[in-house]
Structures are given as structure tokens and as C-alpha cells.
Design a protein around this motif. Structure first.
Motif: not given
Length: 157
Positions: A16-31
Motif C-alpha cells: 500500500l505504501v509503495r502504491i501511494i509513493q507511485i501515485i504521489f510521484g505521478v501527481i508530482c510529474f503531472a503538476v
């Protein structure tokens, strides 16, 4: 001697933590891409936008890299070699026992002297004292099995 694996960082993260890290990373790239597209005209005028884009892209990359499991630091001790990943970006080092000339063991670090006159330094840190002691014990066993000169050193302040 069986393979011994020791993490050099924090405790392994759950899925779960790894999935959240990946999602957060994608959000950072999107921003970062959003800032690049919608502020493209003013990028020449303001350097702070470049800093923002570079920071968000770098942090997003790190979060995705970590979420995929590539940022784990570890030492793996086998009967005939040591695998070491001491940096989150650099690749794993395979150190065969036949290439090791000497090992120096300090309270907070470990130095492998190779026959090619190269030195590999591993710093333990002070947070995970129990793990550090287990690694030191396994290094002692490894050096005895492979007839490697091991020196225990005391650091004086």
C-alpha cells in the motif's frame, strides 16, 4: 553458509505504501507538466518556475523509483560473495570473496579493501544499531569462511 539479507535503511514498506509513493510521484510529474504548459510564456522571465519544475520532477522521479523498489539499500552476504547497494541510485555491487584482500570493521562503518587497490566504504549509521551488529557478526563469519584478513578498529575522537 546461507544467504543473509540486511536492509540498510528503514523497514521495508508495504504494498500500500509503495502504491501511494507511485501515485504521489505521478501527481508530482503531472503538476510539473501543468506548470510547464500553463506558464510557458513566463518561463523566460522567472527562474523560480524552472526551480519548481525541476524540484517537482526530481521528487516525482524519486517517489516512483522508491515505490518500484529500486531505492532500497541493502547488504546481502553469501558464502562466496557480498552484494551491496549502498546508494539509492547506483547499481548493486557484487564483491566476490576472492577479490577481497582485507576488511576493516569500525563501530559505524566497514571498509572492503580489494586486490585491485580499490576501497569500498559502507557507513552504518546510528539508527539501526541491532541490524548493524548482525551485519558485523555475519561479516566476521564471512571473513573466517573465506580466509580474509579482518581487522577490528576502534575510532578515537
Amino acid at each position: 553458509m546461507e544467504k543473509k539479507y540486511f536492509s540498510l535503511g528503514s523497514v521495508e514498506n508495504s504494498r500500500l505504501v509503495r502504491i501511494i509513493q507511485i501515485i504521489f510521484g505521478v501527481i508530482c510529474f503531472a503538476v510539473a507538466i501543468f506548470w510547464l504548459i500553463f506558464n510557458a510564456r513566463s518561463l523566460k522571465a522567472d527562474g523560480t518556475l524552472w526551480i519548481t519544475i525541476i524540484f517537482l520532477s526530481g521528487f516525482g522521479f524519486y517517489q516512483i523509483w522508491s515505490g518500484l523498489g529500486f531505492a532500497t539499500r541493502f547488504i546481502e552476504i553469501n558464502s562466496d560473495k557480498i552484494r551491496l547497494k549502498k546508494n539509492i541510485i547506483l547499481p548493486v555491487l557484487d564483491i566476490p570473496a576472492v577479490d577481497i584482500q582485507k576488511i576493516e570493521l569500525f563501530p559505524f562503518n566497514l571498509i572492503f579493501y580489494l586486490k585491485t587497490k580499490k576501497r569500498i566504504l559502507l557507513r552504518f549509521g546510528t539508527t539501526y544499531h541491532d541490524t548493524n551488529e548482525k551485519i558485523k557478526d555475519e561479516i566476521l563469519i564471512f571473513s573466517e569462511l573465506n580466509s580474509i584478513n579482518l581487522e577490528l578498529k576502534e575510532e578515537k575522537i
